[in-house]
Design a protein around this motif. Structure first.
Motif, PDB file in Angstrom:
ATOM      1  N   UNK A  25       0.807  -1.219   0.000  1.00 54.19           N
ATOM      2  CA  UNK A  25       0.000   0.000   0.000  1.00 54.19           C
ATOM      3  C   UNK A  25       0.840   1.269   0.000  1.00 54.19           C
ATOM      4  N   UNK A  26       2.159   1.117  -0.206  1.00 59.90           N
ATOM      5  CA  UNK A  26       2.995   2.293  -0.416  1.00 59.90           C
ATOM      6  C   UNK A  26       3.535   2.974   0.810  1.00 59.90           C
ATOM      7  N   UNK A  27       3.475   2.316   1.962  1.00 62.31           N
ATOM      8  CA  UNK A  27       4.054   2.897   3.167  1.00 62.31           C
ATOM      9  C   UNK A  27       5.581   2.826   3.132  1.00 62.31           C
ATOM     10  N   UNK A  28       6.229   3.772   3.774  1.00 62.54           N
ATOM     11  CA  UNK A  28       7.640   3.645   4.094  1.00 62.54           C
ATOM     12  C   UNK A  28       7.733   2.783   5.341  1.00 62.54           C
ATOM     13  N   UNK A  29       8.659   1.818   5.341  1.00 67.00           N
ATOM     14  CA  UNK A  29       8.738   0.868   6.446  1.00 67.00           C
ATOM     15  C   UNK A  29      10.001   1.056   7.274  1.00 67.00           C
ATOM     16  N   UNK A  30       9.824   1.002   8.585  1.00 67.25           N
ATOM     17  CA  UNK A  30      10.927   0.875   9.532  1.00 67.25           C
ATOM     18  C   UNK A  30      10.724  -0.477  10.207  1.00 67.25           C
ATOM     19  N   UNK A  31      11.613  -1.431   9.910  1.00 66.43           N
ATOM     20  CA  UNK A  31      11.428  -2.779  10.445  1.00 66.43           C
ATOM     21  C   UNK A  31      12.503  -3.058  11.493  1.00 66.43           C
ATOM     22  N   UNK A  32      12.061  -3.731  12.556  1.00 71.01           N
ATOM     23  CA  UNK A  32      12.898  -3.936  13.737  1.00 71.01           C
ATOM     24  C   UNK A  32      12.890  -5.407  14.110  1.00 71.01           C
ATOM     25  N   UNK A  33      14.074  -5.956  14.359  1.00 64.92           N
ATOM     26  CA  UNK A  33      14.224  -7.325  14.866  1.00 64.92           C
ATOM     27  C   UNK A  33      15.644  -7.451  15.417  1.00 64.92           C
ATOM     28  N   UNK A  34      15.953  -8.612  15.980  1.00 69.64           N
ATOM     29  CA  UNK A  34      17.287  -8.792  16.575  1.00 69.64           C
ATOM     30  C   UNK A  34      18.362  -9.080  15.554  1.00 69.64           C
ATOM     31  N   UNK A  35      18.041  -9.895  14.554  1.00 67.34           N
ATOM     32  CA  UNK A  35      19.048 -10.432  13.637  1.00 67.34           C
ATOM     33  C   UNK A  35      19.214  -9.514  12.434  1.00 67.34           C
ATOM     34  N   UNK A  36      20.379  -8.890  12.318  1.00 65.28           N
ATOM     35  CA  UNK A  36      20.594  -7.915  11.246  1.00 65.28           C
ATOM     36  C   UNK A  36      20.567  -8.581   9.870  1.00 65.28           C
ATOM     37  N   UNK A  37      21.010  -9.836   9.772  1.00 67.04           N
ATOM     38  CA  UNK A  37      20.992 -10.534   8.498  1.00 67.04           C
ATOM     39  C   UNK A  37      19.555 -10.825   8.052  1.00 67.04           C
ATOM     40  N   UNK A  38      18.712 -11.248   8.985  1.00 62.68           N
ATOM     41  CA  UNK A  38      17.307 -11.486   8.648  1.00 62.68           C
ATOM     42  C   UNK A  38      16.620 -10.174   8.275  1.00 62.68           C
ATOM     43  N   UNK A  39      16.973  -9.094   8.961  1.00 61.18           N
ATOM     44  CA  UNK A  39      16.422  -7.788   8.617  1.00 61.18           C
ATOM     45  C   UNK A  39      16.812  -7.388   7.197  1.00 61.18           C
ATOM     46  N   UNK A  40      18.094  -7.584   6.880  1.00 61.22           N
ATOM     47  CA  UNK A  40      18.579  -7.218   5.543  1.00 61.22           C
ATOM     48  C   UNK A  40      17.866  -8.024   4.463  1.00 61.22           C
ATOM     49  N   UNK A  41      17.684  -9.324   4.710  1.00 65.73           N
ATOM     50  CA  UNK A  41      16.999 -10.172   3.730  1.00 65.73           C
ATOM     51  C   UNK A  41      15.537  -9.761   3.575  1.00 65.73           C
TER      52      UNK A  41
END
Length: 269
Positions: A25-41
């Protein structure tokens, strides 16, 4: 103007499905989690499939300071949050007296304390702006005592009550606060909770699809609903729990969540 959503626990389960819906729906996303590699993927997938604008923040929300740090870093970068999704959460399976109390305290920190910190700061900004939306991941576990997951059920009861309380406080300020109440859902929650031996998770075909749960929550958030129980079976269960004395409901949940092997052993005695 493009709105920005912050999603915790955004790399798996209901969280990643919510991220897909916001991205579509065109939102800008800020995603948060512990694992930086999973975040990057996850960020790469969202960018490739939805041409999404995605920022990643690796934060361990089991750490009491992480919520404060996250808010300060976003503020320093001038990132304003229009929609907050508190999805991150965990449980631990087992009889309370036999579980690791430090792990239980970590779960309380993640499920309650970090959620409260993030909600406090971003809600203040929303009140100042006169607009905003919050989606908190509650659970049908919030509606019934939970032997074998006593702390988890207790944390979700807090989330549900807290969500309803702050919703009332800000309902005249242009802000909506919505609770999403899933039931048993096909995510990694049960592996992380060491819960695969429970009777509650043996019926894999009966588990909800996290994409369906996310869609229910997303649509309720956009409507500004106070809460949504995801799935007809769960709606029926919540309705029945409302009619059942707490002691009986707790005993029923104990039977539902006890280990399969224990049930077999009890049948042989």
């Amino acid at each position: 103007m493009q709105e920005t959503v912050l999603i915790t626990g955004a790399t798996s389960g209901i969280g990643i499905e919510l991220a897909k819906l916001f991205a579509a729906d065109g939102y800008r996303l800020v995603i948060v989690a512990r694992d930086v590699m999973e975040l990057a993927a996850t960020a790469q997938m969202l960018r490739e499939h939805y041409t999404a604008n995605v920022e990643i923040f690796a934060k361990d929300l089991f750490d009491p300071e992480s919520g404060f740090e996250l808010y300060r870093e976003l503020e320093a970068q001038g990132i304003k949050i229009d929609v907050l999704v508190n999805d991150a959460g965990q449980g631990q399976y087992g009889l309370f007296v036999e579980t690791d109390v430090r792990r239980q305290l970590d779960i309380i920190q993640l499920n309650i304390s970090s959620l409260v910190v993030l909600t406090h700061f971003f809600l203040k900004d929303m009140v100042a702006a006169g607009r905003g939306k919050i989606l908190n991941l509650s659970s049908i576990a919030s509606k019934v005592p939970g032997p074998w997951q006593a702390v988890y059920h207790g944390t979700k009861a807090f989330v549900q009550s807290f969500t309803e309380g702050i919703r009332s406080e800000v309902k005249d300020k242009g802000i909506t606060v919505t609770a999403l109440l899933p039931g048993v859902t096909d995510t990694d929650f049960f592996n992380k909770a060491d819960m695969n031996s429970s009777k509650a998770v043996q019926d894999k075909d009966g588990m909800a699809d996290p994409a369906d749960v996310a869609k229910d929550g997303y649509e309720a958030l956009l409507r500004g609903d106070d809460k949504v129980v995801s799935g007809f079976k769960n709606k029926v269960q919540v309705a029945l729990n409302n009619l059942t004395p707490d002691e009986n409901a707790a005993d029923q949940m104990k039977n539902f969540q006890e280990p399969v092997d224990e049930e077999k052993n009890n049948g042989q005695d």
